[in-house]
Write an enzyme that holds these catalytic residues in place. Structure first.
Site, PDB file in Angstrom:
ATOM      1  N   ASP A   1       0.871  -1.179  -0.114  1.00 55.30           N
ATOM      2  CA  ASP A   1      -0.044  -0.174   0.016  1.00 55.30           C
ATOM      3  C   ASP A   1       0.955   1.228  -0.120  1.00 55.30           C
ATOM      4  O   ASP A   1       1.686   1.373   1.092  1.00 55.30           O
ATOM      5  CB  ASP A   1      -0.688  -0.113   1.310  1.00 55.30           C
ATOM      6  CG  ASP A   1      -1.954   1.359   1.088  1.00 55.30           C
ATOM      7  OD1 ASP A   1      -2.757   1.122   0.559  1.00 55.30           O
ATOM      8  OD2 ASP A   1      -1.495   2.271   2.117  1.00 55.30           O
TER       9      ASP A   1
ATOM     10  N   TYR B   1       2.837   9.857  -0.321  1.00 58.39           N
ATOM     11  CA  TYR B   1       3.981   9.421   0.531  1.00 58.39           C
ATOM     12  C   TYR B   1       5.138   9.477   0.032  1.00 58.39           C
ATOM     13  O   TYR B   1       6.370   9.320   0.729  1.00 58.39           O
ATOM     14  CB  TYR B   1       3.775   7.808   0.715  1.00 58.39           C
ATOM     15  CG  TYR B   1       2.309   7.397   1.209  1.00 58.39           C
ATOM     16  CD1 TYR B   1       1.659   8.332   1.895  1.00 58.39           C
ATOM     17  CD2 TYR B   1       2.013   6.156   1.510  1.00 58.39           C
ATOM     18  CE1 TYR B   1       0.417   7.930   2.772  1.00 58.39           C
ATOM     19  CE2 TYR B   1       1.108   5.711   1.877  1.00 58.39           C
ATOM     20  CZ  TYR B   1       0.091   6.749   2.622  1.00 58.39           C
ATOM     21  OH  TYR B   1      -1.110   6.041   3.173  1.00 58.39           O
TER      22      TYR B   1
ATOM     23  N   HIS C   1      -7.931   9.139  -2.313  1.00 58.10           N
ATOM     24  CA  HIS C   1      -7.190   9.138  -0.863  1.00 58.10           C
ATOM     25  C   HIS C   1      -7.943   9.826   0.378  1.00 58.10           C
ATOM     26  O   HIS C   1      -8.509   9.151   1.294  1.00 58.10           O
ATOM     27  CB  HIS C   1      -5.980   9.930  -0.857  1.00 58.10           C
ATOM     28  CG  HIS C   1      -4.888   9.632   0.161  1.00 58.10           C
ATOM     29  ND1 HIS C   1      -3.674   9.500  -0.045  1.00 58.10           N
ATOM     30  CD2 HIS C   1      -5.035   9.181   1.671  1.00 58.10           C
ATOM     31  CE1 HIS C   1      -2.703   8.858   1.075  1.00 58.10           C
ATOM     32  NE2 HIS C   1      -3.702   8.885   2.095  1.00 58.10           N
TER      33      HIS C   1
HETATM   34  N1  LIG Z   1      -5.585   6.154   3.427  1.00 52.30           N
HETATM   35  C1  LIG Z   1      -5.241   6.810   4.475  1.00 52.30           C
HETATM   36  O1  LIG Z   1      -5.304   7.912   4.823  1.00 52.30           O
HETATM   37  C2  LIG Z   1      -4.084   6.305   5.243  1.00 52.30           C
HETATM   38  C3  LIG Z   1      -3.684   6.799   6.620  1.00 52.30           C
HETATM   39  C4  LIG Z   1      -2.690   6.457   7.140  1.00 52.30           C
HETATM   40  C5  LIG Z   1      -2.066   5.280   7.070  1.00 52.30           C
HETATM   41  N2  LIG Z   1      -2.480   4.544   5.748  1.00 52.30           N
HETATM   42  C6  LIG Z   1      -1.849   3.189   5.627  1.00 52.30           C
HETATM   43  O2  LIG Z   1      -1.805   2.302   6.596  1.00 52.30           O
HETATM   44  C7  LIG Z   1      -0.287   1.966   6.739  1.00 52.30           C
HETATM   45  C8  LIG Z   1      -0.306   1.800   8.363  1.00 52.30           C
HETATM   46  O3  LIG Z   1      -0.528   2.842   9.143  1.00 52.30           O
HETATM   47  P1  LIG Z   1       0.395   3.571   9.809  1.00 52.30           P
HETATM   48  O4  LIG Z   1       1.757   3.692   9.211  1.00 52.30           O
HETATM   49  O5  LIG Z   1      -0.142   4.683  10.301  1.00 52.30           O
HETATM   50  O6  LIG Z   1       0.800   2.748  11.272  1.00 52.30           O
HETATM   51  P2  LIG Z   1       0.722   1.359  11.895  1.00 52.30           P
HETATM   52  O7  LIG Z   1       0.837   0.115  11.186  1.00 52.30           O
HETATM   53  O8  LIG Z   1      -0.607   1.224  12.724  1.00 52.30           O
HETATM   54  O9  LIG Z   1       2.032   1.469  13.000  1.00 52.30           O
HETATM   55  C9  LIG Z   1       3.268   1.806  12.434  1.00 52.30           C
HETATM   56  C10 LIG Z   1       4.152   2.088  13.640  1.00 52.30           C
HETATM   57  O10 LIG Z   1       4.182   1.065  14.549  1.00 52.30           O
HETATM   58  C11 LIG Z   1       5.417   0.464  14.613  1.00 52.30           C
HETATM   59  N3  LIG Z   1       5.473  -0.750  14.586  1.00 52.30           N
HETATM   60  C12 LIG Z   1       5.167  -1.793  13.663  1.00 52.30           C
HETATM   61  N4  LIG Z   1       5.245  -3.042  13.981  1.00 52.30           N
HETATM   62  C13 LIG Z   1       5.447  -2.989  15.231  1.00 52.30           C
HETATM   63  C14 LIG Z   1       5.822  -4.116  15.928  1.00 52.30           C
HETATM   64  N5  LIG Z   1       5.477  -5.401  15.918  1.00 52.30           N
HETATM   65  N6  LIG Z   1       6.403  -3.881  17.280  1.00 52.30           N
HETATM   66  C15 LIG Z   1       6.612  -2.530  17.646  1.00 52.30           C
HETATM   67  N7  LIG Z   1       6.339  -1.298  16.900  1.00 52.30           N
HETATM   68  C16 LIG Z   1       5.912  -1.880  15.637  1.00 52.30           C
HETATM   69  C17 LIG Z   1       6.167   1.189  13.464  1.00 52.30           C
HETATM   70  O11 LIG Z   1       7.589   1.569  13.609  1.00 52.30           O
HETATM   71  P3  LIG Z   1       8.799   0.986  12.897  1.00 52.30           P
HETATM   72  O12 LIG Z   1       8.483   1.468  11.384  1.00 52.30           O
HETATM   73  O13 LIG Z   1       9.989   1.514  13.637  1.00 52.30           O
HETATM   74  O14 LIG Z   1       8.779  -0.690  13.062  1.00 52.30           O
HETATM   75  C18 LIG Z   1       5.601   2.425  13.376  1.00 52.30           C
HETATM   76  O15 LIG Z   1       5.957   3.588  14.257  1.00 52.30           O
HETATM   77  C19 LIG Z   1       0.386   3.179   6.360  1.00 52.30           C
HETATM   78  O16 LIG Z   1       1.560   2.982   6.228  1.00 52.30           O
HETATM   79  C20 LIG Z   1      -0.577   3.428   4.996  1.00 52.30           C
HETATM   80  O17 LIG Z   1       0.042   2.542   4.107  1.00 52.30           O
HETATM   81  C21 LIG Z   1      -3.460   5.266   5.107  1.00 52.30           C
END
Ligand SMILES: NC(=O)c1ccc[n+]([C@@H]2O[C@H](COP(=O)([O-])OP(=O)(O)OC[C@H]3O[C@@H](n4cnc5c(N)ncnc54)[C@H](OP(=O)(O)O)[C@@H]3O)[C@@H](O)[C@H]2O)c1
Length: 281
Positions: A46, A51, A109
């Site tokens: 994704d 980004y 988005h």
């Molecule tokens: N459509 C939209 O508007 C929208 C908005 C936000 C996000 N998204 C999508 O959703 C995806 C996920 O959301 P997100 O990036 O906000 O956050 P998330 O996946 O909920 O959390 C990521 C955070 O958690 C940490 N983390 C991940 N796995 C871990 C584990 N096993 N243990 C400890 N810490 C861990 C990561 O750090 P490290 O990287 O250091 O491991 C990062 O700080 C995004 O990357 C994007 O593709 C879409």
């Protein structure tokens, strides 16, 4: 539901792997992390134009050695490009950056809303018209939306000829958006869960820590599994190869109905603050 290649079936019959790899807030390490994810067995990536990592994500796709047809690649139209002609051009630009000749899923988005234009509904309708045209041209296998809560969904459905196949919304313990999720499912969409770990904010929640400990898993694994048991599609993001592997290792346990209910009952927490009515974009 037993592996990273298990799929949900979209309304048009396209199969979508049930866990995606998130790439938000990752430019520098986008190529290495995406490559690590593909090596770990993720087949669904994704990204989004905003980004600023479509090029490194594309590099990882090409370097992975995995057949293009075995990967599921999503990107998203950024808000500055809403409208008919601008959407058509933005799609081409995303394909160019990813170095792909087709996408698996293209998402709007964020909906236009009243704070950005009094014509928000017409803008969303024009954007969607372009999505339908791209879909009919065969350059994308599925089209969908993101962050369309009930009022935006309701309005879009008045003019859409093709019902969006996906709605990607914030969904994690502490923030479930039940009305939006239910309406999306009722319309036949797969609901993708963004920030399944609350962008990291839920990882130290005491209730989640206690439940995760009881299953011998991490809170991250518990959150991913909880999304799956709600028939949503989680997309955890990490830059760490170990955590990337861990976040997909969620098929060896099942959360009981009682624990699901406990997690569902958490008060609002970990909300990103991003809301389709209130964003300055
Ligand atoms: N459509 C939209 O508007 C929208 C908005 C936000 C996000 N998204 C999508 O959703 C995806 C996920 O959301 P997100 O990036 O906000 O956050 P998330 O996946 O909920 O959390 C990521 C955070 O958690 C940490 N983390 C991940 N796995 C871990 C584990 N096993 N243990 C400890 N810490 C861990 C990561 O750090 P490290 O990287 O250091 O491991 C990062 O700080 C995004 O990357 C994007 O593709 C879409």
């Amino acid at each position: 539901m037993n592996s990273l290649t298990t799929t949900y079936t979209l309304a048009n019959g396209v199969e979508i792997p049930i866990i995606g790899f998130g790439t938000w807030q990752n430019i520098e390490q986008a190529e290495s992390a995406t490559l690590a994810a593909i090596k770990a067995g993720y087949r669904h990536i994704d990204t989004a134009a905003i980004y600023e990592n479509e090029e490194p994500v594309g590099n990882a796709i090409h370097a992975s050695g995995v057949d293009r047809k075995d990967l599921f690649i999503t990107t998203k139209l950024w808000n500055a490009e809403r409208g008919y002609e601008t959407t058509l051009a933005a799609f081409d630009e995303s394909l160019r950056k990813l170095r792909l000749d087709y996408l698996d899923l293209y998402l709007v988005h964020w909906p236009a809303h009243a704070l950005v234009s009094e014509n928000w509904a017409a803008i969303n309708a024009q954007t969607w018209l372009a999505f339908e045209e791209i879909y009919n041209s065969g350059r994308v296998r599925a089209i969908g939306i993101s962050n369309f809560s009930v009022p935006y969904l309701t309005e879009l459905m008045k003019t859409a000829r093709i019902t969006p196949m996906v709605n990607q919304v914030e969904f994690h313990p502490g923030y479930m958006q039940p009305e939006t999720v239910q309406m999306s499912k009722d319309l036949g969409m797969v609901v993708e869960a963004w920030s399944p770990l609350g962008s990291g904010a839920m990882l130290h929640d005491p209730t989640l820590v206690e439940i995760a400990d009881a299953y011998g898993v991490s809170v991250a694994q518990l959150c991913v599994r909880w999304c799956l048991q709600h028939q949503t599609l989680p997309m955890p993001k990490s830059v760490s190869p170990e955590r990337i592997v861990q976040n997909a290792d969620v098929f060896g346990f099942e959360i009981s109905a009682e624990d699901m209910a406990k997690i569902d009952a958490l008060p609002e927490s970990g909300f990103s603050g991003l809301h389709p009515d209130r964003n300055p974009f």
